[in-house]
Scaffold this motif. Structure first.
Motif, PDB file in Angstrom:
ATOM      1  N   VAL A 131       0.853  -1.196   0.000  1.00  0.00           N
ATOM      2  CA  VAL A 131       0.000   0.000   0.000  1.00  0.00           C
ATOM      3  C   VAL A 131       0.888   1.244   0.000  1.00  0.00           C
ATOM      4  O   VAL A 131       1.833   1.336   0.798  1.00  0.00           O
ATOM      5  CB  VAL A 131      -0.897   0.047   1.272  1.00  0.00           C
ATOM      6  N   ILE A 132       0.568   2.185  -0.888  1.00  0.00           N
ATOM      7  CA  ILE A 132       1.356   3.428  -0.943  1.00  0.00           C
ATOM      8  C   ILE A 132       0.486   4.610  -0.525  1.00  0.00           C
ATOM      9  O   ILE A 132      -0.611   4.806  -1.055  1.00  0.00           O
ATOM     10  CB  ILE A 132       1.935   3.640  -2.363  1.00  0.00           C
ATOM     11  N   HIS A 133       0.999   5.390   0.430  1.00  0.00           N
ATOM     12  CA  HIS A 133       0.323   6.621   0.867  1.00  0.00           C
ATOM     13  C   HIS A 133       1.006   7.784   0.144  1.00  0.00           C
ATOM     14  O   HIS A 133       2.229   7.962   0.299  1.00  0.00           O
ATOM     15  CB  HIS A 133       0.477   6.823   2.373  1.00  0.00           C
ATOM     16  N   HIS A 168      -1.967  -0.814  -3.937  1.00  0.00           N
ATOM     17  CA  HIS A 168      -3.115  -0.051  -3.441  1.00  0.00           C
ATOM     18  C   HIS A 168      -2.614   1.347  -3.103  1.00  0.00           C
ATOM     19  O   HIS A 168      -1.498   1.493  -2.592  1.00  0.00           O
ATOM     20  CB  HIS A 168      -3.697  -0.692  -2.182  1.00  0.00           C
ATOM     21  N   VAL A 169      -3.452   2.360  -3.375  1.00  0.00           N
ATOM     22  CA  VAL A 169      -3.010   3.742  -3.141  1.00  0.00           C
ATOM     23  C   VAL A 169      -4.016   4.495  -2.284  1.00  0.00           C
ATOM     24  O   VAL A 169      -5.209   4.519  -2.589  1.00  0.00           O
ATOM     25  CB  VAL A 169      -2.803   4.494  -4.476  1.00  0.00           C
ATOM     26  N   GLN A 221      -7.223  -1.040  -4.911  1.00  0.00           N
ATOM     27  CA  GLN A 221      -8.083   0.000  -4.341  1.00  0.00           C
ATOM     28  C   GLN A 221      -7.383   1.361  -4.409  1.00  0.00           C
ATOM     29  O   GLN A 221      -6.167   1.459  -4.226  1.00  0.00           O
ATOM     30  CB  GLN A 221      -8.371  -0.293  -2.867  1.00  0.00           C
ATOM     31  N   LEU A 222      -8.189   2.383  -4.665  1.00  0.00           N
ATOM     32  CA  LEU A 222      -7.690   3.761  -4.652  1.00  0.00           C
ATOM     33  C   LEU A 222      -8.616   4.565  -3.742  1.00  0.00           C
ATOM     34  O   LEU A 222      -9.818   4.650  -3.995  1.00  0.00           O
ATOM     35  CB  LEU A 222      -7.705   4.340  -6.074  1.00  0.00           C
ATOM     36  N   CYS A 263     -10.722  -2.379   3.843  1.00  0.00           N
ATOM     37  CA  CYS A 263     -11.226  -2.580   2.484  1.00  0.00           C
ATOM     38  C   CYS A 263     -10.213  -3.341   1.637  1.00  0.00           C
ATOM     39  O   CYS A 263     -10.574  -4.222   0.847  1.00  0.00           O
ATOM     40  CB  CYS A 263     -11.549  -1.231   1.830  1.00  0.00           C
ATOM     41  N   VAL A 264      -8.939  -3.004   1.796  1.00  0.00           N
ATOM     42  CA  VAL A 264      -7.887  -3.726   1.071  1.00  0.00           C
ATOM     43  C   VAL A 264      -7.915  -5.202   1.472  1.00  0.00           C
ATOM     44  O   VAL A 264      -7.833  -6.101   0.635  1.00  0.00           O
ATOM     45  CB  VAL A 264      -6.498  -3.100   1.376  1.00  0.00           C
TER      46      VAL A 264
END
Ligand SMILES: NC(=O)c1ccc[n+]([C@@H]2O[C@H](COP(=O)([O-])OP(=O)(O)OC[C@H]3O[C@@H](n4cnc5c(N)ncnc54)[C@H](O)[C@@H]3O)[C@@H](O)[C@H]2O)c1
Length: 343
Positions: free
Chosen positions: A69-71, A92-93, A119-120, A302-303
């Motif tokens: 996951v990338i923030h 995922h972002v 997911q975005l 959600c991810v």
């Protein structure tokens, strides 16, 4: 046992602190890496949270196979490119607001998300405030009758130093606007989310107090028309002496709702009731709302489960389109069709 998702935070400035604190308190995630073009910022955050790796180049974060996951916590003009590249690579972002500066950039993000099957989510954390959840439930219940109109106001203070110490803030190229796209965007998002699709806008944008330091607007006022001729008013400025509580009012045929900070006044069935929704835990400054931690937790859930994240690209795209229309209207001094409606 849940497998902890490996998180990466790109951009180690002010808002990254909210993301890192929230991630550090979650058992669904581990902070795997942080990245900043200013190495010392990445090193500082990396040491504080004992990360596995530190990067200066965001492309290396995206190509790291361990990252799930990338923030994205970088300046506005970088969101579109960074997110689209990360999504296309199957990450995922969770992207800070605004989703992007243009509808074209936002559409490229959606395409990449669909290609990547991931997911975005976008950080409109104030939707998770307890008061916002109550207001949304009331509006969706239909108890107040037909929507007639609404208004909201954000009167905050940004000192010249806030802009002087930052290379991207206050510039059309880096920030894409001023008080509207950066500070007041959350309240405008709440206003449209709680009410109706916006069809047409007539806006004034001006730089009243901060002209010597910024080229973007420090003040905006907007008249908006909904799908059924509902009338909405919005005013925001960074020229006040403090960050006053946000005000929002919704008028319906059978009652009304009024938000002031975390206080809500409901007028329904001929009765007026007041409630205080001040929540206990606040990450960061309280006028940003306390929803960051809740939003981030929900994103990871959600991810994990595959449930669609509620503050989706489609939801945030409404704001991208609305802001484009407002800035066009402000610059051309004409009414501009938004043409999106709800959904
Ligand atoms: N949701 C909220 O309430 C909220 C509040 C504040 C800020 N934000 C958003 O967060 C984002 C960042 O804002 P901020 O206040 O933290 O800004 P900031 O300037 O403090 O931090 C941005 C960081 O990004 C780094 N950066 C710039 N280019 C980069 C690149 N190519 N690769 C890696 N790092 C890079 C900068 O060095 C800086 O450390 C913005 O989109 C802003 O609107 C959201």
């Amino acid at each position: 046992m849940i497998e902890r998702k490996k998180a990466a935070v790109i951009g180690c400035g002010m808002i990254s602190k909210n993301h890192l604190k929230a991630l550090n308190n979650m058992e669904q995630a581990e902070i795997y890496t942080v990245c900043d073009i200013e190495k010392e910022k990445a090193v500082k955050a990396g040491e504080e949270y004992s990360v596995h790796k530190i990067y200066e180049d965001y492309k290396e974060v995206i190509s790291d196979p361990h990252v799930d996951v990338i923030h994205i916590c970088t300046p506005h003009n970088l969101h579109g490119t960074m997110a689209a590249e990360a999504l296309a690579a199957g990450k995922h972002v969770l992207c800070e607001k605004p989703m992007a500066l243009t509808e074209a950039e936002a559409r490229a993000m959606v395409k990449a998300r669909d290609q990547g099957g991931v997911q975005l989510g976008i950080c409109f954390q104030n939707r998770y405030n307890e008061a916002s959840v109550y207001l949304k439930q009331m509006m969706d219940s239909g108890k107040l009758g037909t929507l007639l109109g609404a208004r909201a106001q954000v009167t905050w203070n940004r000192k010249p130093e806030y802009y002087e110490n930052s290379p991207w803030r206050g510039r059309w190229e880096g920030e894409g606007g001023g008080v509207l796209i950066n500070q007041a965007i959350h309240t405008l998002d709440l206003l449209q989310w709680l009410t109706c699709g916006i069809k047409k806008v007539q806006a004034d944008i001006s730089t009243k107090r901060l002209k010597s330091v910024i080229e973007v607007e420090d003040t905006v006022d907007i008249l908006m028309f909904g799908e059924h001729e509902e009338r909405l008013l919005f005013y925001a400025t960074n020229c006040y002496v403090k960050n006053s509580p946000v005000e929002l009012e919704i008028i319906c045929s059978g009652g009304s709702l009024k938000l002031e900070g975390n206080q809500v006044i409901t007028e329904a069935d001929g009765k007026v009731t007041r409630a205080d929704y001040t929540s206990g835990s606040v990450l960061g400054k309280d006028y940003w709302g306390s929803g960051h931690g809740i939003l981030i937790r929900d994103f990871y859930e959600c991810v994990e489960t595959g449930r669609p994240f509620p503050v989706s690209a489609e939801e945030a795209m409404k704001m991208v389109k609305l802001l484009e229309a407002v800035y066009q209207s402000g610059k051309t001094r004409t009414a501009v069709e938004v043409g999106t409606g709800k959904g």
